[in-house]
Write an enzyme that holds these catalytic residues in place. Structure first.
Site, mmCIF file in Angstrom:
data_model
loop_
_atom_site.group_PDB
_atom_site.id
_atom_site.type_symbol
_atom_site.label_atom_id
_atom_site.label_comp_id
_atom_site.label_asym_id
_atom_site.label_seq_id
_atom_site.Cartn_x
_atom_site.Cartn_y
_atom_site.Cartn_z
ATOM 1 N N LYS A 195 0.805 -1.216 0.000
ATOM 2 C CA LYS A 195 0.000 0.000 0.000
ATOM 3 C C LYS A 195 0.840 1.268 0.000
ATOM 4 O O LYS A 195 0.443 2.296 -0.537
ATOM 5 C CB LYS A 195 -0.936 0.001 1.211
ATOM 6 C CG LYS A 195 -2.015 -1.072 1.169
ATOM 7 C CD LYS A 195 -2.833 -1.067 2.442
ATOM 8 C CE LYS A 195 -3.941 -2.101 2.391
ATOM 9 N NZ LYS A 195 -4.980 -1.765 1.400
ATOM 10 N N THR B 243 -3.892 0.926 -2.506
ATOM 11 C CA THR B 243 -4.459 2.204 -2.929
ATOM 12 C C THR B 243 -3.976 3.333 -2.010
ATOM 13 O O THR B 243 -4.014 3.214 -0.784
ATOM 14 C CB THR B 243 -5.987 2.138 -2.947
ATOM 15 O OG1 THR B 243 -6.402 1.152 -3.871
ATOM 16 C CG2 THR B 243 -6.618 3.465 -3.298
ATOM 17 N N ASN C 266 -11.326 -9.077 2.961
ATOM 18 C CA ASN C 266 -10.723 -7.922 3.615
ATOM 19 C C ASN C 266 -11.655 -6.719 3.594
ATOM 20 O O ASN C 266 -12.395 -6.501 2.641
ATOM 21 C CB ASN C 266 -9.368 -7.582 2.973
ATOM 22 C CG ASN C 266 -9.483 -6.568 1.866
ATOM 23 O OD1 ASN C 266 -9.536 -5.362 2.115
ATOM 24 N ND2 ASN C 266 -9.525 -7.043 0.622
ATOM 25 N N PHE D 168 -8.738 1.208 2.623
ATOM 26 C CA PHE D 168 -7.714 2.129 2.097
ATOM 27 C C PHE D 168 -6.804 2.663 3.210
ATOM 28 O O PHE D 168 -6.496 3.863 3.273
ATOM 29 C CB PHE D 168 -8.353 3.316 1.364
ATOM 30 C CG PHE D 168 -8.955 2.994 0.025
ATOM 31 C CD1 PHE D 168 -8.829 1.737 -0.541
ATOM 32 C CD2 PHE D 168 -9.643 3.981 -0.677
ATOM 33 C CE1 PHE D 168 -9.391 1.460 -1.779
ATOM 34 C CE2 PHE D 168 -10.204 3.714 -1.928
ATOM 35 C CZ PHE D 168 -10.078 2.448 -2.479
ATOM 36 N N ASN E 138 -2.035 2.985 -7.759
ATOM 37 C CA ASN E 138 -3.472 2.830 -7.591
ATOM 38 C C ASN E 138 -3.965 3.915 -6.633
ATOM 39 O O ASN E 138 -3.466 4.041 -5.518
ATOM 40 C CB ASN E 138 -3.755 1.432 -7.031
ATOM 41 C CG ASN E 138 -5.229 1.081 -7.050
ATOM 42 O OD1 ASN E 138 -6.025 1.700 -6.378
ATOM 43 N ND2 ASN E 138 -5.558 0.036 -7.800
ATOM 44 N N SER F 54 -13.465 -0.567 -5.014
ATOM 45 C CA SER F 54 -13.318 -1.233 -3.728
ATOM 46 C C SER F 54 -14.644 -1.184 -2.976
ATOM 47 O O SER F 54 -15.318 -0.151 -2.963
ATOM 48 C CB SER F 54 -12.233 -0.555 -2.890
ATOM 49 O OG SER F 54 -12.266 -1.045 -1.557
ATOM 50 N N ASN G 45 -14.874 -1.243 0.228
ATOM 51 C CA ASN G 45 -14.575 -0.909 1.618
ATOM 52 C C ASN G 45 -14.570 0.573 1.947
ATOM 53 O O ASN G 45 -14.276 0.958 3.071
ATOM 54 C CB ASN G 45 -13.216 -1.517 2.009
ATOM 55 C CG ASN G 45 -13.233 -3.026 1.877
ATOM 56 O OD1 ASN G 45 -14.227 -3.663 2.189
ATOM 57 N ND2 ASN G 45 -12.136 -3.593 1.399
ATOM 58 N N THR G 46 -14.873 1.416 0.966
ATOM 59 C CA THR G 46 -15.041 2.851 1.204
ATOM 60 C C THR G 46 -16.485 3.213 0.869
ATOM 61 O O THR G 46 -16.912 3.014 -0.274
ATOM 62 C CB THR G 46 -14.074 3.674 0.336
ATOM 63 O OG1 THR G 46 -12.730 3.379 0.716
ATOM 64 C CG2 THR G 46 -14.324 5.162 0.511
ATOM 65 N N LYS H 168 -10.126 0.462 -12.887
ATOM 66 C CA LYS H 168 -10.340 -0.858 -12.291
ATOM 67 C C LYS H 168 -11.800 -0.999 -11.910
ATOM 68 O O LYS H 168 -12.360 -0.131 -11.231
ATOM 69 C CB LYS H 168 -9.450 -1.040 -11.062
ATOM 70 C CG LYS H 168 -9.470 -2.452 -10.483
ATOM 71 C CD LYS H 168 -8.393 -2.619 -9.420
ATOM 72 C CE LYS H 168 -8.305 -4.063 -8.948
ATOM 73 N NZ LYS H 168 -7.197 -4.260 -7.972
ATOM 74 N N ASN I 103 -11.806 -6.121 -9.257
ATOM 75 C CA ASN I 103 -11.540 -5.953 -7.834
ATOM 76 C C ASN I 103 -12.180 -7.108 -7.059
ATOM 77 O O ASN I 103 -12.620 -8.090 -7.645
ATOM 78 C CB ASN I 103 -12.105 -4.602 -7.354
ATOM 79 C CG ASN I 103 -11.281 -3.973 -6.249
ATOM 80 O OD1 ASN I 103 -10.878 -4.645 -5.298
ATOM 81 N ND2 ASN I 103 -11.027 -2.681 -6.348
#
Length: 352
Positions: free
Chosen positions: A72, A92, A117, A121, A146, A182, A184-185, A215, A244
């Site tokens: 990362k 990212t 996961n 970020f 990324n 993603s 997760n945000t 992506k 992703n």
């Protein structure tokens, strides 16, 4: 180097994120002294001429890269090359540092050889990562950057985060990846829409000459994936990365209710989306396939479907660092068996 199968049981006794930190500690060592790692580099970095290709004006000595999410903060670039990867993707990265989601936020599904996961970020932020890249770039293998928005950034201001990052990292890597896929945000995947893509690429292409790739997520319909990626290419995207992680929790027996799943269970879903996109865009842009790739045969399938490059991430958790060497050596044999002199002849073979 220790045999991975002998140390895997001990690593798997650790929480997944802690095991990742152990791996990071090891892979940061080549930054300090490369010499002890040279034997591993020589045996595991496969640079057979049959695998060599030029993309984005850069030389890729082999087509197997490390996907974003592992390094990362650009702390392991040299170590990742030592493992045998032909290119790496950091991030990212977000404009401001952020801690990510509460722990625990990474989980193994050992039986399914998959990872779930909900990292969110977590990264050191643009300032520190830019500083590291200035010390390392240009490197001997290509580096992708990324980029994503901060969690606290409202959706209506998201484009400012991406343009800030493009300006900050301009000419410190070989290509950008716009991450709006993603899970997760909060609200991030909502940016996978025509209005945002149109505005983003109009502004981004005015800021940099570096290639910019998009992506996408594996959870949209094939039609939506094709429409979105076609629009992105029309608006200036230089490539598409599919895909992703997935939020289809039915793929594992004991899912958590947060985060995205990568690894072996993503293989079919990821390829289905990639195949749909490749049918429309092969020959029109650069395609990179990621998601469930764990063998030379699977990598070759993606290449023949239209992928110029492939990326691996969760597979190395279950198969170990020899996997990258084995995939590349396997690709050499598969290419030779089909009578190809170079990988570029095999790319999109199933499309022709």
């Amino acid at each position: 180097m220790l045999d991975y199968e002998s140390i895997k049981p001990y690593l798997f006794k650790l929480q997944p994120e802690n095991a990742h930190h152990v791996a990071e500690c090891v892979l940061r060592l080549p930054n300090i002294c490369q010499i002890p790692f040279n034997p591993f580099l020589e045996s595991h970095f496969i640079s057979d001429p049959i695998l060599k290709q030029e993309i984005f004006g850069k030389t890729f000595l082999n087509p197997v890269g490390l996907g974003a999410g592992f390094d990362k903060n650009a702390t392991m670039i040299r170590g990742i090359q030592t493992l045998g990867f032909g290119f790496t993707e950091i991030g990212t990265v977000t404009p401001k540092p952020q801690a990510g989601n509460p722990k625990p936020r990474m989980f193994r599904h050992v039986e399914e050889q998959s990872i779930q996961n909900a990292m969110g970020f977590n990264n050191d932020g643009a300032y520190k990562v830019v500083k590291r890249l200035k010390e390392r770039y240009p490197f001997t293998t290509p580096i992708g950057i990324n980029i994503g928005k901060n969690k606290i950034t409202p959706e209506k201001e998201a484009i400012d985060d991406y343009t800030h990052l493009i300006k900050a990292f301009n000419n410190l890597g070989d290509y950008f990846v716009i991450n709006i896929s993603s899970p997760n945000t909060p609200g991030l995947r909502d940016l996978q829409n025509e209005e945002f893509i149109t505005k983003l690429f109009a502004e981004a292409k005015a800021l940099t000459d570096m290639p910019i790739l998009l992506k996408i997520a594996p959870d949209m319909s094939e039609e939506d994936a094709v429409n979105l990626t076609t629009l992105a290419v029309e608006k200036g995207a230089d490539g598409i990365i599919a895909t992703n992680t997935t939020i289809d929790y039915s793929l594992v027996k004991h899912p958590k209710d947060i985060g995205g799943i990568s690894g072996a269970v993503l293989k079919e879903k990821s390829f289905k989306i990639f195949e749909a996109v490749a049918k429309e865009l092969y020959g029109k842009t650069t395609l990179i396939s990621v998601g469930g790739i764990d063998s030379a045969e699977e990598a070759y399938k993606r290449i023949k479907a239209g992928a110029s490059l492939v990326q691996i991430l969760s597979g190395i958790v279950f198969h170990g660092p020899d996997m990258i060497r084995d995939v590349n050596l396997g690709l050499v044999k598969l290419l030779q068996a089909d009578g190809y002199e170079n990988i570029t002849q095999a790319i999109g073979a199933d499309r022709k």
